[in-house]
Design a protein around this motif. Structure first.
Motif, short mmCIF file in Angstrom:
data_model
loop_
_atom_site.label_atom_id
_atom_site.label_comp_id
_atom_site.label_asym_id
_atom_site.label_seq_id
_atom_site.Cartn_x
_atom_site.Cartn_y
_atom_site.Cartn_z
N THR A 106 -44.09 24.21 -36.63
CA THR A 106 -45.05 24.91 -35.79
C THR A 106 -45.85 23.99 -35.35
O THR A 106 -46.17 23.01 -35.77
CB THR A 106 -45.64 26.10 -36.48
N GLU A 110 -50.38 26.33 -32.84
CA GLU A 110 -49.69 27.33 -33.72
C GLU A 110 -50.42 27.21 -35.18
O GLU A 110 -50.88 28.14 -35.91
CB GLU A 110 -48.41 27.67 -33.75
N GLU A 113 -54.28 28.18 -35.29
CA GLU A 113 -54.42 29.74 -35.00
C GLU A 113 -54.07 30.27 -36.21
O GLU A 113 -54.60 31.58 -36.29
CB GLU A 113 -53.05 30.01 -33.80
N LEU A 117 -55.15 34.50 -37.09
CA LEU A 117 -54.16 35.51 -37.06
C LEU A 117 -54.41 36.21 -38.21
O LEU A 117 -54.38 37.53 -38.28
CB LEU A 117 -52.73 34.87 -37.28
N ASP A 121 -57.49 38.48 -35.02
CA ASP A 121 -58.02 38.30 -33.58
C ASP A 121 -56.68 38.31 -32.71
O ASP A 121 -55.48 37.95 -33.14
CB ASP A 121 -58.40 36.68 -33.24
N ASN A 122 -56.96 38.67 -31.47
CA ASN A 122 -55.50 38.88 -30.51
C ASN A 122 -55.30 37.59 -30.13
O ASN A 122 -56.21 36.68 -30.06
CB ASN A 122 -56.28 40.10 -29.16
N ARG A 123 -54.05 37.71 -29.52
CA ARG A 123 -53.43 36.56 -29.09
C ARG A 123 -54.45 35.71 -28.19
O ARG A 123 -54.34 34.39 -28.30
CB ARG A 123 -52.30 36.71 -28.27
N ARG A 124 -55.09 36.06 -27.03
CA ARG A 124 -55.78 35.32 -26.01
C ARG A 124 -56.91 34.65 -26.82
O ARG A 124 -57.06 33.55 -26.61
CB ARG A 124 -56.32 36.01 -24.91
N GLU A 125 -57.52 35.56 -27.75
CA GLU A 125 -58.73 34.99 -28.45
C GLU A 125 -58.37 33.84 -29.41
O GLU A 125 -59.14 32.66 -29.50
CB GLU A 125 -59.47 35.93 -29.11
N ARG A 126 -57.04 34.02 -30.14
CA ARG A 126 -56.66 32.89 -30.95
C ARG A 126 -56.16 31.49 -30.04
O ARG A 126 -56.76 30.51 -30.61
CB ARG A 126 -55.50 33.36 -31.34
N ARG A 127 -55.69 31.57 -28.88
CA ARG A 127 -55.56 30.43 -28.26
C ARG A 127 -56.54 29.54 -27.87
O ARG A 127 -56.67 28.48 -27.95
CB ARG A 127 -54.39 30.97 -27.11
#
Length: 251
Positions: A106, A110, A113, A117, A121-127
């Motif tokens: 990965t 990732e 992140e 995860l 947290d949602n994907r946008r917040e994680r990124r």
């Protein structure tokens, strides 16, 4: 854990840890008293079997003491159950290990992140949070690279980004420079010192005196007890590392 909590971040009183029972019992810790103030940078040293790794496991809520009190912001950690300790780890503690412990297939982004995860947290917040953490350790341009495409020092920076992405109050580092050459080791220690100046309390196990000198305090364990508690060069230079006259003195 609120604003009215005491300023002393961690207080240990009479901490013991016994492994085994009867004649085979081994007392790894023999009644340790230990305080850590908010914003401190503590290097923990000692020979093999001195109790330093056991102490770090207890501080990180990865193990529990046999007896004694562990207070985190005035709350009794030794009274928490397994789930409550896990919650404390997720919310307040970050971990850096000697072996990096990155997922090999990965990307750096990732890997960083992952704690978010698990937190949901949602994907946008994680990124966004993971990129901010990578930028903080100077690896934003390498976000899409896998660990195999990074140097050892870069891999440890990714591991540090993963540890700080949740905004922990305490960073626990176990031999963070153990797998690095001298130049990369100094770079990692300078990064830890910078994070400490930014307000993160750092506790680090190391066997290298040169790396320990970046800390504000150097605590030596021997035979399950604290043998010495000295000032490191970081205390004189704002946790900026070696280069100042040593300010040590037995506590």
């Amino acid at each position: 854990m609120n604003a009215s909590a005491p300023s002393m971040l961690i207080s240990l009183r009479g901490i013991t840890k016994v492994f085994g029972t009867g004649e085979t019992a081994f007392r790894a810790l023999k009644g340790v008293d230990f305080d850590v103030a908010e914003g401190d940078f503590v290097a923990i040293m000692g020979p093999s079997g001195s109790g330093k790794s056991t102490m770090m496991n207890i501080l990180g809520c990865l193990d529990v003491p046999t007896a004694g009190q562990y207070l985190f912001r005035g709350h009794h950690v030794e009274e928490l159950d397994r789930d409550q300790r896990a919650l404390l780890r997720r919310r307040y503690l970050g971990f850096v290990f000697q072996g990096f412990n990155l997922l090999p297939r990965t990307t750096a982004l990732e890997n960083v992140e992952l704690p978010l995860l698990y937190r949901g947290d949602n994907r946008r917040e994680r990124r966004e949070s993971a990129m901010a953490a990578l930028d903080k350790v100077g690896l934003g341009p390498w976000a899409g690279h896998t660990p195999g495409e990074l140097s050892g020092g870069q891999q440890q920076r990714v591991a540090i980004a993963r540890a700080i992405v949740t905004n922990p109050q305490v960073l626990l580092a176990d031999e963070p420079t153990g797998n690095l050459d001298s130049q990369r080791s100094v770079e990692i220690m300078e990064l830890l010192a910078e994070l400490n100046r930014d307000g993160i309390t750092v506790m680090m196990v190391t066997h290298e005196p040169e790396m320990a000198d970046f800390a504000k305090r150097i605590v030596h364990f021997r035979d399950g007890l604290i043998d010495r508690d000295l000032a490191g060069n970081g205390a004189a230079s704002g946790a900026g590392g070696p280069g100042q006259a040593h300010a040590g003195g037995a506590a």
